[in-house]
Motif scaffolding. Structure first.
Motif, PDB file in Angstrom:
ATOM      1  N   ALA A   1       0.832  -1.194   0.000  1.00 14.99           N
ATOM      2  CA  ALA A   1       0.000   0.000   0.000  1.00 14.99           C
ATOM      3  C   ALA A   1       0.863   1.240   0.000  1.00 14.99           C
ATOM      4  CB  ALA A   1      -0.906   0.005   1.236  1.00 14.99           C
TER       5      ALA A   1
ATOM      6  N   GLN B   1     -12.576  -2.766  -2.614  1.00 11.35           N
ATOM      7  CA  GLN B   1     -11.666  -2.539  -3.735  1.00 11.35           C
ATOM      8  C   GLN B   1     -12.374  -1.640  -4.726  1.00 11.35           C
ATOM      9  OE1 GLN B   1      -9.714  -5.985  -5.563  1.00 11.35           O
ATOM     10  NE2 GLN B   1      -9.934  -4.994  -7.558  1.00 11.35           N
TER      11      GLN B   1
ATOM     12  N   SER C   1     -11.993   1.113  -8.365  1.00 11.41           N
ATOM     13  CA  SER C   1     -11.215   1.511  -9.545  1.00 11.41           C
ATOM     14  C   SER C   1     -11.017   3.020  -9.595  1.00 11.41           C
ATOM     15  CB  SER C   1     -11.921   1.040 -10.817  1.00 11.41           C
ATOM     16  OG  SER C   1     -13.184   1.675 -10.965  1.00 11.41           O
TER      17      SER C   1
ATOM     18  N   ILE D   1      -6.615   7.178  -7.358  1.00 15.01           N
ATOM     19  CA  ILE D   1      -6.158   7.928  -6.191  1.00 15.01           C
ATOM     20  C   ILE D   1      -4.646   8.085  -6.275  1.00 15.01           C
ATOM     21  CG2 ILE D   1      -8.062   7.152  -4.731  1.00 15.01           C
ATOM     22  CD1 ILE D   1      -6.083   5.222  -3.381  1.00 15.01           C
ATOM     23  N   GLN D   2      -4.126   9.065  -5.545  1.00 22.60           N
ATOM     24  CA  GLN D   2      -2.697   9.345  -5.510  1.00 22.60           C
ATOM     25  C   GLN D   2      -2.282   9.581  -4.064  1.00 22.60           C
ATOM     26  OE1 GLN D   2      -1.194   9.031  -8.334  1.00 22.60           O
ATOM     27  NE2 GLN D   2      -2.989   9.103  -9.667  1.00 22.60           N
TER      28      GLN D   2
ATOM     29  N   SER E   1      -5.140   9.877   0.844  1.00 22.69           N
ATOM     30  CA  SER E   1      -5.373   9.059   2.025  1.00 22.69           C
ATOM     31  C   SER E   1      -6.221   9.785   3.067  1.00 22.69           C
ATOM     32  CB  SER E   1      -4.036   8.672   2.667  1.00 22.69           C
ATOM     33  OG  SER E   1      -3.308   7.821   1.821  1.00 22.69           O
TER      34      SER E   1
ATOM     35  N   ILE F   1     -10.767   6.556   1.852  1.00 25.69           N
ATOM     36  CA  ILE F   1      -9.653   6.216   0.968  1.00 25.69           C
ATOM     37  C   ILE F   1      -8.452   5.801   1.803  1.00 25.69           C
ATOM     38  CG2 ILE F   1      -8.066   7.070  -0.782  1.00 25.69           C
ATOM     39  CD1 ILE F   1     -10.943   6.753  -1.756  1.00 25.69           C
TER      40      ILE F   1
ATOM     41  N   SER G   1      -5.517   3.169   0.399  1.00 26.53           N
ATOM     42  CA  SER G   1      -4.265   2.753  -0.215  1.00 26.53           C
ATOM     43  C   SER G   1      -4.482   2.348  -1.658  1.00 26.53           C
ATOM     44  CB  SER G   1      -3.654   1.578   0.558  1.00 26.53           C
ATOM     45  OG  SER G   1      -4.553   0.470   0.558  1.00 26.53           O
ATOM     46  N   LYS G   2      -3.378   2.142  -2.356  1.00 19.56           N
ATOM     47  CA  LYS G   2      -3.427   1.641  -3.718  1.00 19.56           C
ATOM     48  C   LYS G   2      -2.409   0.520  -3.865  1.00 19.56           C
ATOM     49  CE  LYS G   2      -1.617   4.300  -6.892  1.00 19.56           C
ATOM     50  NZ  LYS G   2      -1.341   5.490  -7.738  1.00 19.56           N
TER      51      LYS G   2
ATOM     52  N   ASN H   1       0.686  -1.228  -5.152  1.00 22.81           N
ATOM     53  CA  ASN H   1       1.932  -0.748  -5.728  1.00 22.81           C
ATOM     54  C   ASN H   1       2.192  -1.526  -7.013  1.00 22.81           C
ATOM     55  OD1 ASN H   1       4.686  -0.201  -6.355  1.00 22.81           O
ATOM     56  ND2 ASN H   1       4.990   0.482  -4.252  1.00 22.81           N
TER      57      ASN H   1
ATOM     58  N   ASN I   1      -5.636   0.497 -11.723  1.00 25.44           N
ATOM     59  CA  ASN I   1      -6.798   0.958 -10.951  1.00 25.44           C
ATOM     60  C   ASN I   1      -7.232  -0.043  -9.885  1.00 25.44           C
ATOM     61  OD1 ASN I   1      -6.845   3.271 -12.508  1.00 25.44           O
ATOM     62  ND2 ASN I   1      -8.316   2.443 -13.964  1.00 25.44           N
TER      63      ASN I   1
ATOM     64  N   ASN J   1      -7.356  -0.055  -6.153  1.00 24.28           N
ATOM     65  CA  ASN J   1      -7.220   0.802  -4.986  1.00 24.28           C
ATOM     66  C   ASN J   1      -8.189   0.340  -3.901  1.00 24.28           C
ATOM     67  OD1 ASN J   1      -5.428   2.457  -6.547  1.00 24.28           O
ATOM     68  ND2 ASN J   1      -7.234   3.340  -7.530  1.00 24.28           N
TER      69      ASN J   1
END
Length: 392
Positions: A177, A297, A299, A302-303, A307, A322, A324-325, A327, A342, A344
């Motif tokens: 994450a 989960q 799509s 996010i950046q 968080s 929100i 994590s995404k 890696n 996508n 996330n």
């Protein structure tokens, strides 16, 4: 200063008159300010490339094993360049003039000039120059604006860090994450109001290891906040602000797979709009990594910096926080195949409500729209209750 830089250039190219590897982005990561960022298997590191109207492509990259950099120029019209022949190339910028040996290279239908073994600092200086005039055999062969190259260098640095981390964790779990970036001992993320006395919910990893906390809405100065409670296991935290009667969103406990969801937050403020970013996606699964039922989960793009922000449904109600995404670079470098897209994650609202209740913070029941809203209307509502969270 110019003579010193010229002397430094000669040192930087010591041993650089070698045929470079084939210039190619084997795994694309992202596009930044007109530059493509990706991983080169031949280099075992990251590179950036930008193509200009005259068909010249500028290549900058890092050698993952040697902690060195390279610089190259290619163009399909440069047919007279001989592969492996050493040429003297000059580059002129507003900061000075540099000369050094470049090696002729060929890639697909292009030929070009390549120099390796450079110090990273030299490539950074070129990137920051703003514009460059490339002189070959006493003729200008390319006059290029390097607009966006500093952003590309930053993205390459992030990419290279991920490459190093992936090597260090080889054989370990490929998914990791991404937390909000911490800079100069501080952290930046997003939060939203959950009570009529100004409590703000965010992620634990946003405020972790901080002793001073601040929240701000766009256009309004930051105000101090205090840490009320934190839960590292569920990655939640709540801050007290003392703001009375803020706008508080409704909470939804019935997210459905496939429904449209929206994220609003303050990601990557050094690059993106300070007024906040709004993205659209769908709920793609009712559990997270390893069937973690605390998570959704999604799509929705996010950046780092998203968080702790709200994940909203079509009625303007919060369905998740929100978190994590995946890696994607680590997964790709671990040999798992194509780069995931996508993937996330958001913490379910039920987990957040239990956390607030356990800490004596009954959330205010907001009002959701009785009918579905268009995306623009959801964004307008999100601006009213979402805040930028910083700490140090």
């Amino acid at each position: 200063m110019r003579s010193a830089l010229a002397a430094a250039f000669g040192l930087l190219f010591a041993g650089a008159a070698q045929a470079g590897p084939v210039l190619n982005i084997d795994k694309s990561i992202e596009k930044v300010s007109g530059w493509s960022i990706g991983v080169s298997k031949a280099l075992n590191g990251c590179l950036a490339a930008a193509t200009y109207q005259d068909q010249t492509t500028v290549w900058m990259g890092f050698d993952g094993d040697k902690d060195e950099a390279f610089l190259a120029f290619t163009n399909p019209r440069w047919k007279s360049i001989e592969t492996d022949r050493v040429y003297r190339l000059a580059m002129m910028t507003g900061r000075g003039r540099w000369k050094g040996p470049f090696t002729g290279v060929e890639r697909t239908n292009e030929r070009g000039l390549y120099a390796s073994g450079l110090k990273k600092g030299f490539v950074l200086d070129i990137a920051r120059a703003g514009a460059i005039d490339v002189i070959f055999e006493q003729k200008s062969i390319a006059r290029l604006s390097l607009s966006g190259s500093s952003d590309a260098i930053d993205a390459m640095n992030d990419c290279q860090k991920a490459v190093v981390e992936a090597k260090a964790s080889a054989g370990k779990e490929g998914a990791k994450a991404e937390a909000s970036p911490k800079k100069s001992g501080g952290s930046s993320g997003t939060g939203f109001f959950v009570s009529d006395v100004g409590h703000v919910l965010t992620n634990h990893h946003v405020i972790e290891n901080c002793s001073e906390f601040y929240v701000a809405k766009f256009g309004v100065p930051s105000i101090p906040a205090r840490l009320v409670a934190s839960d590292a296991q569920n990655d939640l935290a709540v801050l007290g602000t003392g703001i009375e009667k803020p706008v508080v969103p409704a909470m939804s406990l019935r997210p459905r797979i496939g429904e449209s969801v929206y994220a609003y937050g303050f990601p990557m403020l050094h690059l993106l709009a300070a007024s906040g970013n709004f993205t659209v996606g769908n709920i793609t699964a009712s559990a997270g990594l390893g069937d973690d039922t605390r998570m959704l989960q999604i799509s929705t793009p996010i950046q780092p910096g998203n968080s702790g922000g709200p994940l909203l449904d079509q009625y303007g109600a919060v369905v998740g926080i929100i978190n994590s995404k995946l890696n994607a670079l680590n997964v790709a470098l671990a040999g798992k195949g194509d780069i995931p897209q996508n993937i996330n994650f958001a913490i379910k609202t039920m987990i957040a409500l239990n956390f607030l209740d356990a800490n004596g913070i009954p959330p205010t029941v907001g009002t959701k729209s009785p009918t579905p809203l268009d995306a623009a209307s959801v964004a307008e509502q999100a601006k009213l209750f979402t805040v930028h969270v910083t700490c140090r």
